[in-house]
Design an enzyme around this catalytic site. Sequence first.
Site, mmCIF file in Angstrom:
data_model
loop_
_atom_site.group_PDB
_atom_site.id
_atom_site.type_symbol
_atom_site.label_atom_id
_atom_site.label_comp_id
_atom_site.label_asym_id
_atom_site.label_seq_id
_atom_site.Cartn_x
_atom_site.Cartn_y
_atom_site.Cartn_z
ATOM 1 N N CYS A 9 101.603 19.174 33.293
ATOM 2 C CA CYS A 9 103.015 19.460 33.541
ATOM 3 C C CYS A 9 103.213 20.951 33.838
ATOM 4 O O CYS A 9 102.983 21.794 32.971
ATOM 5 C CB CYS A 9 103.864 19.048 32.347
ATOM 6 S SG CYS A 9 105.607 19.491 32.523
ATOM 7 N N LYS A 36 104.600 7.845 25.528
ATOM 8 C CA LYS A 36 105.179 8.947 24.757
ATOM 9 C C LYS A 36 105.313 8.594 23.282
ATOM 10 O O LYS A 36 105.663 7.460 22.947
ATOM 11 C CB LYS A 36 106.561 9.295 25.301
ATOM 12 C CG LYS A 36 106.542 9.778 26.721
ATOM 13 C CD LYS A 36 107.954 9.993 27.223
ATOM 14 C CE LYS A 36 107.953 10.269 28.706
ATOM 15 N NZ LYS A 36 109.300 10.276 29.276
ATOM 16 N N VAL A 49 108.705 16.554 28.372
ATOM 17 C CA VAL A 49 108.054 17.798 28.007
ATOM 18 C C VAL A 49 108.458 18.827 29.044
ATOM 19 O O VAL A 49 108.775 18.457 30.177
ATOM 20 C CB VAL A 49 106.518 17.645 27.937
ATOM 21 C CG1 VAL A 49 106.135 16.657 26.859
ATOM 22 C CG2 VAL A 49 105.915 17.238 29.272
ATOM 23 N N GLU A 61 113.750 21.932 28.206
ATOM 24 C CA GLU A 61 113.937 22.634 29.480
ATOM 25 C C GLU A 61 113.203 23.974 29.406
ATOM 26 O O GLU A 61 113.535 24.832 28.590
ATOM 27 C CB GLU A 61 115.394 22.840 29.869
ATOM 28 C CG GLU A 61 116.140 21.584 30.204
ATOM 29 C CD GLU A 61 115.539 20.814 31.386
ATOM 30 O OE1 GLU A 61 115.121 21.416 32.393
ATOM 31 O OE2 GLU A 61 115.488 19.595 31.270
ATOM 32 N N SER A 62 112.234 24.142 30.273
ATOM 33 C CA SER A 62 111.346 25.307 30.195
ATOM 34 C C SER A 62 112.082 26.637 30.262
ATOM 35 O O SER A 62 111.760 27.554 29.503
ATOM 36 C CB SER A 62 110.274 25.241 31.283
ATOM 37 O OG SER A 62 110.854 25.279 32.576
#
Length: 194
Positions: A9, A36, A49, A61-62
């Site tokens: 990811c 998951k 993720v 949320e990155s």
Amino acid sequence: MTLYSSGLCPYAQRVRIVLEEKAMEHQVIEVDLANKPEDLEDLNPYGQVPTLVDRELVIYESSIINEYLDERFPHPPLMPVDPVSRAKARLLILRIDRDWFMPLFSTPQPSEKIKQLVRDGLTAISPLFNSQRFLMGDEFSLVDCAVAPLLWRLPHLGIELPASAKPILNYMERVFARDSFQRSLTMAERDLRG
């Protein structure tokens, strides 16, 4: 601190880069996206993720996770101090997400048209690196953390930059050589580059 991540990811890698840049003690839980774990579904309403758990706080949320980490652990700073530069950094991350990440990573196989748009966009910004080391200037920032996973995946995506993009290729070498970037890579991500 626990990060729910997935080995391939690019959004999760963004967070792993920041965690490594900050030298934060953390645990990574590797998530099989096809199967998951139930606790991820309980923690994150989207069941996705990256998801970060810091004591009682759950963040997903990155870009939100990365800003939280930068504010909570301010050394080394990865966002500019002044509001104008911070706004510019946020806008750059938004453009990276909308113009490159979403088109490339929202489908299993991006079209040649999308690949060409990304190639052209990266080539267009390449001259920027003739006068500065990183995207926001001479300091490594959250913007660099945001774009690095995409740049690492270019060969795997079948995107080759032209010779005229030499400045961005040099930038990529600088970013990829950083200890934090190298430590952020999973085995699956290392395999993307052979």
